[in-house]
Design a protein around this motif. Structure first.
Motif, PDB file in Angstrom:
ATOM      1  N   PRO A 267       3.638  -9.690 -22.537  1.00  0.00           N
ATOM      2  CA  PRO A 267       4.327  -8.390 -22.600  1.00  0.00           C
ATOM      3  C   PRO A 267       3.589  -7.305 -21.815  1.00  0.00           C
ATOM      4  N   LEU A 268       2.254  -7.350 -21.866  1.00  0.00           N
ATOM      5  CA  LEU A 268       1.477  -6.366 -21.113  1.00  0.00           C
ATOM      6  C   LEU A 268       1.654  -6.571 -19.614  1.00  0.00           C
ATOM      7  N   ALA A 269       1.686  -7.830 -19.188  1.00  0.00           N
ATOM      8  CA  ALA A 269       1.864  -8.118 -17.762  1.00  0.00           C
ATOM      9  C   ALA A 269       3.227  -7.650 -17.279  1.00  0.00           C
ATOM     10  N   ILE A 270       4.251  -7.836 -18.104  1.00  0.00           N
ATOM     11  CA  ILE A 270       5.594  -7.378 -17.740  1.00  0.00           C
ATOM     12  C   ILE A 270       5.625  -5.860 -17.614  1.00  0.00           C
ATOM     13  N   GLY A 271       5.060  -5.173 -18.604  1.00  0.00           N
ATOM     14  CA  GLY A 271       5.026  -3.716 -18.553  1.00  0.00           C
ATOM     15  C   GLY A 271       4.240  -3.208 -17.367  1.00  0.00           C
ATOM     16  N   GLY A 272       3.057  -3.812 -17.113  1.00  0.00           N
ATOM     17  CA  GLY A 272       2.249  -3.402 -15.966  1.00  0.00           C
ATOM     18  C   GLY A 272       2.948  -3.657 -14.652  1.00  0.00           C
ATOM     19  N   PHE A 273       3.706  -4.752 -14.580  1.00  0.00           N
ATOM     20  CA  PHE A 273       4.457  -5.067 -13.361  1.00  0.00           C
ATOM     21  C   PHE A 273       5.472  -3.973 -13.052  1.00  0.00           C
ATOM     22  N   PHE A 274       6.266  -3.574 -14.039  1.00  0.00           N
ATOM     23  CA  PHE A 274       7.296  -2.568 -13.796  1.00  0.00           C
ATOM     24  C   PHE A 274       6.686  -1.215 -13.453  1.00  0.00           C
ATOM     25  N   VAL A 275       5.565  -0.877 -14.081  1.00  0.00           N
ATOM     26  CA  VAL A 275       4.909   0.399 -13.766  1.00  0.00           C
ATOM     27  C   VAL A 275       4.442   0.399 -12.313  1.00  0.00           C
ATOM     28  N   SER A 276       3.721  -0.636 -11.911  1.00  0.00           N
ATOM     29  CA  SER A 276       3.151  -0.670 -10.566  1.00  0.00           C
ATOM     30  C   SER A 276       4.234  -0.759  -9.490  1.00  0.00           C
ATOM     31  N   VAL A 277       5.267  -1.567  -9.723  1.00  0.00           N
ATOM     32  CA  VAL A 277       6.326  -1.716  -8.731  1.00  0.00           C
ATOM     33  C   VAL A 277       7.151  -0.435  -8.603  1.00  0.00           C
ATOM     34  N   ALA A 278       7.434   0.217  -9.720  1.00  0.00           N
ATOM     35  CA  ALA A 278       8.198   1.469  -9.672  1.00  0.00           C
ATOM     36  C   ALA A 278       7.459   2.534  -8.863  1.00  0.00           C
ATOM     37  N   VAL A 279       6.164   2.657  -9.096  1.00  0.00           N
ATOM     38  CA  VAL A 279       5.372   3.646  -8.354  1.00  0.00           C
ATOM     39  C   VAL A 279       5.299   3.266  -6.879  1.00  0.00           C
ATOM     40  N   ALA A 280       5.070   1.979  -6.577  1.00  0.00           N
ATOM     41  CA  ALA A 280       4.953   1.534  -5.190  1.00  0.00           C
ATOM     42  C   ALA A 280       6.237   1.794  -4.408  1.00  0.00           C
ATOM     43  N   PHE A 281       7.377   1.447  -4.984  1.00  0.00           N
ATOM     44  CA  PHE A 281       8.641   1.619  -4.278  1.00  0.00           C
ATOM     45  C   PHE A 281       9.026   3.093  -4.153  1.00  0.00           C
ATOM     46  N   ALA A 282       8.560   3.927  -5.083  1.00  0.00           N
ATOM     47  CA  ALA A 282       8.804   5.366  -4.969  1.00  0.00           C
ATOM     48  C   ALA A 282       8.076   5.931  -3.751  1.00  0.00           C
ATOM     49  N   PHE A 283       6.858   5.475  -3.514  1.00  0.00           N
ATOM     50  CA  PHE A 283       6.096   5.943  -2.354  1.00  0.00           C
ATOM     51  C   PHE A 283       6.586   5.292  -1.064  1.00  0.00           C
ATOM     52  N   ALA A 284       7.216   4.134  -1.158  1.00  0.00           N
ATOM     53  CA  ALA A 284       7.712   3.459   0.046  1.00  0.00           C
ATOM     54  C   ALA A 284       8.831   4.246   0.721  1.00  0.00           C
ATOM     55  N   TRP A 285       9.584   5.029  -0.071  1.00  0.00           N
ATOM     56  CA  TRP A 285      10.723   5.761   0.485  1.00  0.00           C
ATOM     57  C   TRP A 285      10.301   6.797   1.531  1.00  0.00           C
ATOM     58  N   PRO A 286       9.400   7.746   1.220  1.00  0.00           N
ATOM     59  CA  PRO A 286       8.980   8.688   2.259  1.00  0.00           C
ATOM     60  C   PRO A 286       8.219   8.019   3.388  1.00  0.00           C
ATOM     61  N   ALA A 287       7.514   6.926   3.097  1.00  0.00           N
ATOM     62  CA  ALA A 287       6.787   6.232   4.154  1.00  0.00           C
ATOM     63  C   ALA A 287       7.739   5.648   5.179  1.00  0.00           C
ATOM     64  N   ALA A 288       8.850   5.074   4.717  1.00  0.00           N
ATOM     65  CA  ALA A 288       9.845   4.519   5.631  1.00  0.00           C
ATOM     66  C   ALA A 288      10.439   5.606   6.525  1.00  0.00           C
ATOM     67  N   TRP A 289      10.677   6.771   5.939  1.00  0.00           N
ATOM     68  CA  TRP A 289      11.233   7.886   6.706  1.00  0.00           C
ATOM     69  C   TRP A 289      10.246   8.369   7.769  1.00  0.00           C
ATOM     70  N   LEU A 290       8.973   8.471   7.398  1.00  0.00           N
ATOM     71  CA  LEU A 290       7.954   8.939   8.343  1.00  0.00           C
ATOM     72  C   LEU A 290       7.739   7.949   9.482  1.00  0.00           C
ATOM     73  N   ALA A 291       7.786   6.650   9.166  1.00  0.00           N
ATOM     74  CA  ALA A 291       7.514   5.631  10.178  1.00  0.00           C
ATOM     75  C   ALA A 291       8.757   5.247  10.965  1.00  0.00           C
ATOM     76  N   GLY A 292       9.930   5.635  10.474  1.00  0.00           N
ATOM     77  CA  GLY A 292      11.163   5.268  11.154  1.00  0.00           C
ATOM     78  C   GLY A 292      11.473   3.785  11.066  1.00  0.00           C
ATOM     79  N   VAL A 293      11.159   3.190   9.920  1.00  0.00           N
ATOM     80  CA  VAL A 293      11.433   1.761   9.713  1.00  0.00           C
ATOM     81  C   VAL A 293      12.411   1.604   8.561  1.00  0.00           C
ATOM     82  N   PRO A 294      13.095   0.465   8.441  1.00  0.00           N
ATOM     83  CA  PRO A 294      13.990   0.246   7.306  1.00  0.00           C
ATOM     84  C   PRO A 294      13.231   0.305   5.979  1.00  0.00           C
ATOM     85  N   TYR A 295      13.933   0.738   4.945  1.00  0.00           N
ATOM     86  CA  TYR A 295      13.298   0.823   3.623  1.00  0.00           C
ATOM     87  C   TYR A 295      12.817  -0.550   3.161  1.00  0.00           C
ATOM     88  N   ALA A 296      13.530  -1.620   3.542  1.00  0.00           N
ATOM     89  CA  ALA A 296      13.117  -2.971   3.150  1.00  0.00           C
ATOM     90  C   ALA A 296      11.730  -3.296   3.702  1.00  0.00           C
TER      91      ALA A 296
END
Length: 353
Positions: A267-296
């Protein structure tokens, strides 16, 4: 006396051979079914399961040091001149990634610290996005709880590699592309890499750097590859051996964790996974815009998984391998160099109960 000691040495070697054989069997079985990170995850799972049912000996320090040396050489080989040039072309995206890295470690670390009641050193090492070999090496040097750190880390990698392609397709990624042609280093280049990596690791060990072997080997390999003095990476057979040995080492640690604690870790691993992935993908959005690359592409670059797994996933999904590889390489270097400093003044807490 020598004759009396010979059976003991033979027994040690035979037991270690059994551990490595079981690890290779587990990795091979996972590879047969195309499981993500098969040789690493399969070997770790095999040793964990067998070790919980019947005690297995831990691999001795020379095995671990050799694994760290080869891991460093392998990871540093990603620092090709092309990858380094790509890093220079994405300063804004890399800056966002560095900030996001701190955010991932703080949020996921705080989750494990205050929800799971772990020590800060265990929490931060488990929260570290990627650079698994370096994290395990630091954990070993600091006396942290490698078993539960490895469980949380590997769970995140497995789940991430399994679901990320689906998430990318939902966002409209590029069609699948061709896997790259892997250039294998010649015998002369391999010798230079191993000798240079070992020398740098011994120097780091001499001056008291945490996780010296893998850091020294990574730095030496990165410099040699980046300068164009050597070319290519380890042969696939050696790469598989590295993953098997690393998996056996981690699995041995997991096997020593109480069964009740392992059940509590999921259960801790599942919770930690969602926390880390949510934060990572939130930061990926402005990074994609700055670099001019697809969000994927940004999702693959910011995903808190291993360098090798994420880079190969990018190739398979037809994404920009240089953009993804440059970000994971930069993140690994930062984590590998900063982690020993971050946890330098932290002490592992003895297990409770």
């Amino acid at each position: 006396m020598a004759l009396l000691g010979y059976p003991t040495r033979l027994t040690i070697w035979s037991r270690e051979a059994l551990v490595i054989g079981l690890a290779a069997l587990g990795g091979g079985l996972f590879a047969l079914f195309d499981v993500p990170a098969a040789w690493l995850s399969g070997s770790m799972l095999a040793i964990s399961i067998v070790g919980m049912a019947r005690p297995l000996p831990s691999l001795r320090k020379p095995w671990f040091d050799a694994t760290m040396l080869l891991s460093g050489v392998l990871i540093g080989s990603a620092a090709t001149p092309e990858a380094l040039a790509a890093s220079a072309r994405y300063p804004g995206s890399l800056a966002v990634m560095f900030v996001g890295l701190g955010a991932i470690m703080l949020t996921t670390g705080a989750y494990l610290r205050y929800v799971a009641r772990w020590s800060w050193i265990d929490s931060l090492l488990a929260a570290s996005p990627g650079a698994l070999a370096a994290v395990i090496s630091v954990a070993q040097a600091k006396g942290a709880n490698i078993g539960r750190i490895a469980v949380v880390q590997l769970f995140r990698i497995l789940v991430l590699v399994a679901i990320l392609p689906t998430i990318m397709q939902m966002t409209g990624s590029s069609p699948p592309g061709q896997l790259p042609t892997v250039v294998v280093a010649g015998a002369g280049d391999l010798l230079i890499l191993l000798v240079s990596g070992l020398a740098a690791g011994l120097v780091f060990e001499r001056i008291g750097v945490t996780a010296p072997i893998i850091l020294g080997a990574t730095l030496a390999s990165a410099v040699l590859h980046g300068a164009g003095l050597v070319h290519g990476t380890l042969p696939q057979s050696i790469q598989i051996a590295v993953f098997v040995l690393l998996g056996a080492s981690m699995g041995g640690r997991v096997a020593h964790v109480k069964r009740s604690e392992i059940l509590a870790l999921f259960p801790l691993a599942i919770g930690g996974f969602f926390v880390s992935v949510a934060v990572a993908f939130a930061f990926a959005w402005p990074a994609a815009w700055l670099a001019g690359v697809p969000y994927a592409s940004a999702m693959a670059a910011f995903a808190p998984g291993g360098l090798e797994a994420m880079a190969m996933l990018a190739f398979a999904m037809g994404l920009d391998p240089l953009y993804v590889g440059a970000h994971h390489l930069a993140r690994f270097m930062l984590v590998g160099l900063a982690m020993p400093l971050i946890v330098a003044k932290l002490k592992a807490e003895p297990p409770k109960g």
